[in-house]
Design a protein around this motif. Structure first.
Motif, PDB file in Angstrom:
ATOM      1  N   SER A   1      -3.379 -16.303  -0.957  1.00  0.00           N
ATOM      2  CA  SER A   1      -4.133 -17.497  -0.556  1.00  0.00           C
ATOM      3  C   SER A   1      -4.349 -17.504   0.951  1.00  0.00           C
ATOM      4  CB  SER A   1      -3.387 -18.766  -0.977  1.00  0.00           C
ATOM      5  OG  SER A   1      -3.240 -18.810  -2.380  1.00  0.00           O
ATOM      6  N   PRO A   2      -5.506 -17.950   1.410  1.00  0.00           N
ATOM      7  CA  PRO A   2      -5.794 -17.956   2.855  1.00  0.00           C
ATOM      8  C   PRO A   2      -4.989 -19.011   3.590  1.00  0.00           C
ATOM      9  CG  PRO A   2      -7.538 -19.075   1.647  1.00  0.00           C
ATOM     10  CD  PRO A   2      -6.628 -18.480   0.615  1.00  0.00           C
ATOM     11  N   GLY A   3      -5.072 -18.995   4.903  1.00  0.00           N
ATOM     12  CA  GLY A   3      -4.377 -19.985   5.712  1.00  0.00           C
ATOM     13  C   GLY A   3      -4.925 -21.380   5.460  1.00  0.00           C
TER      14      GLY A   3
ATOM     15  N   ASN B   1      -4.407 -24.765  12.117  1.00  0.00           N
ATOM     16  CA  ASN B   1      -5.121 -25.052  13.366  1.00  0.00           C
ATOM     17  C   ASN B   1      -4.367 -26.072  14.206  1.00  0.00           C
ATOM     18  OD1 ASN B   1      -7.082 -23.433  12.182  1.00  0.00           O
ATOM     19  ND2 ASN B   1      -8.350 -25.150  11.542  1.00  0.00           N
ATOM     20  N   LEU B   2      -3.835 -27.104  13.549  1.00  0.00           N
ATOM     21  CA  LEU B   2      -3.098 -28.145  14.260  1.00  0.00           C
ATOM     22  C   LEU B   2      -1.791 -27.605  14.832  1.00  0.00           C
ATOM     23  CD1 LEU B   2      -2.701 -31.030  15.164  1.00  0.00           C
ATOM     24  CD2 LEU B   2      -1.824 -31.574  12.879  1.00  0.00           C
TER      25      LEU B   2
ATOM     26  N   LEU C   1      -9.524 -18.936  17.741  1.00  0.00           N
ATOM     27  CA  LEU C   1      -9.198 -17.798  16.881  1.00  0.00           C
ATOM     28  C   LEU C   1      -8.735 -18.293  15.517  1.00  0.00           C
ATOM     29  CD1 LEU C   1      -8.708 -14.779  16.383  1.00  0.00           C
ATOM     30  CD2 LEU C   1      -6.443 -15.068  17.447  1.00  0.00           C
ATOM     31  N   ASN C   2      -7.921 -19.344  15.489  1.00  0.00           N
ATOM     32  CA  ASN C   2      -7.475 -19.921  14.223  1.00  0.00           C
ATOM     33  C   ASN C   2      -8.641 -20.342  13.349  1.00  0.00           C
ATOM     34  OD1 ASN C   2      -4.611 -20.821  15.691  1.00  0.00           O
ATOM     35  ND2 ASN C   2      -4.480 -20.438  13.512  1.00  0.00           N
ATOM     36  N   ILE C   3      -9.564 -21.070  13.947  1.00  0.00           N
ATOM     37  CA  ILE C   3     -10.712 -21.570  13.189  1.00  0.00           C
ATOM     38  C   ILE C   3     -11.539 -20.409  12.643  1.00  0.00           C
ATOM     39  CG2 ILE C   3     -12.879 -22.855  13.373  1.00  0.00           C
ATOM     40  CD1 ILE C   3     -11.473 -24.703  15.374  1.00  0.00           C
TER      41      ILE C   3
ATOM     42  N   GLU D   1      -1.638 -18.952  11.310  1.00  0.00           N
ATOM     43  CA  GLU D   1      -2.657 -18.673  10.299  1.00  0.00           C
ATOM     44  C   GLU D   1      -2.061 -17.903   9.128  1.00  0.00           C
ATOM     45  OE1 GLU D   1      -6.288 -19.123   8.638  1.00  0.00           O
ATOM     46  OE2 GLU D   1      -5.715 -19.874  10.618  1.00  0.00           O
ATOM     47  N   ILE D   2      -1.181 -16.961   9.416  1.00  0.00           N
ATOM     48  CA  ILE D   2      -0.590 -16.119   8.381  1.00  0.00           C
ATOM     49  C   ILE D   2       0.571 -16.818   7.684  1.00  0.00           C
ATOM     50  CG2 ILE D   2       0.721 -13.971   8.028  1.00  0.00           C
ATOM     51  CD1 ILE D   2      -1.032 -12.775  10.303  1.00  0.00           C
TER      52      ILE D   2
END
Length: 307
Positions: A78-80, A85-86, A97-99, A236-237
């Motif tokens: 499953s993705p981040g 982001n928060l 980069l997160n977005i 993110e990971i």
């Protein structure tokens, strides 16, 4: 699990969360990937290859029951989540980069989630029945629950950025509340077996979360990325979209047991991410590594509205 929650509640919950993600995205977020190809490639390699391998290894080492092993693999694929982001912003990461990674991962997940989940079903469950990868209709379902709400949110932002900015915080709050509700509902539905499930996956999901956060930070750092990019990759990971995994497990695969690892992960990942971020940022501060990321200015206004 109650049919109303399965047929209406879960899809609605995920739709709101993914729509909220879309409200924070622009086409430029996808274009920005090209400005930092190396760190994006490193993050995607960790997300798409390393994490499923780790989940597979943990399932083998801890000898998880077949459906719980499938659930752990589904979680790894499953993705981040948008909360990454928060958390990245709170610990002075590169939010741009997160977005970008969240946007890219949400698209790639349409392929990777069916592939990884299908492999897990065949390997652990033996028969492979209910396989995502072999049934086109289920791949379409994954596409619908992942991309359609995101695209709708992006369209709304394109038509009215002011409205999107105004709705960003309420939608994020609603997403957090919904995620908590989904996790609680999943655990309640399996309350008769919850003791055994927690004994089986509690340690595994905690280890998986800590390994995800650590790998997401250490690997980019070791390859020369600055602190802001490394902590962004870590969040993110390490912070997965548990609601997506739960929705696929229950709504598409029809198994509450497969959803249990994601539900437990949804409980442990936030405090673990907060502790990890605090420790890493303190170490980085002592070393003088907390210089702002070059791209941080791009999303600073958006993130201030979030807070």
């Amino acid at each position: 699990m109650d049919s109303a929650l399965t047929s209406v509640g879960l899809p609605a919950a995920l739709a709101i969360i993914m729509f909220g993600l879309g409200l924070s995205l622009t086409v430029g977020d996808f274009r920005r990937v090209a400005t930092a190809p190396r760190v994006v490639l490193v993050a995607l390699t960790c997300q798409l290859l390393v994490l499923p391998a780790i989940a597979f290894g943990l399932a083998i080492v801890f000898d998880l029951p077949p459906l719980l092993a499938v659930g752990l693999m589904l979680l790894a694929a499953s993705p981040g989540g948008t909360t990454a982001n928060l958390f990245s912003h709170l610990f002075r990461g590169d939010v741009a980069l997160n977005i970008s990674l969240t946007a890219l991962n949400s698209v790639i997940a349409v392929v990777t989630v069916p592939v990884v989940t299908n492999f897990a079903l065949v390997y652990f469950d033996g028969s492979g029945e209910g396989s995502l990868g072999l049934q086109f209709s289920k791949v379409v379902q994954v596409f619908a629950v992942v991309l359609v709400p995101v695209a709708a949110g992006m369209v709304v932002r394109h038509l009215s950025q002011r409205f999107a900015d105004r709705m960003d915080k309420p939608v994020r709050i609603a997403s957090a509340v919904i995620l908590a509700g989904v996790v609680v509902a999943t655990l309640v539905a399996e309350r008769a077996s919850i003791g055994g499930y927690l004994a089986a996956v509690g340690v595994v999901t905690t280890l998986f979360c800590l390994l995800s956060l650590s790998i997401g930070y250490i690997v980019p750092r070791a390859l020369g990325s600055a602190y802001p990019q490394s902590i962004a990759c870590s969040m993110e990971i390490g912070i997965h979209n548990s609601t997506l995994a739960i929705t696929i497990a229950i709504g598409i695969l029809g198994s509450t047991e497969i959803a249990v690892p994601a539900a437990v992960y949804g409980v442990v990942m936030f405090p673990l991410a907060a502790i990890f971020g605090a420790v890493v940022s303190r170490v980085a501060h002592r070393r003088g590594d907390l210089a702002p990321a070059p791209d941080q200015r791009v999303t600073s206004a958006r993130m201030r509205k979030t807070l």
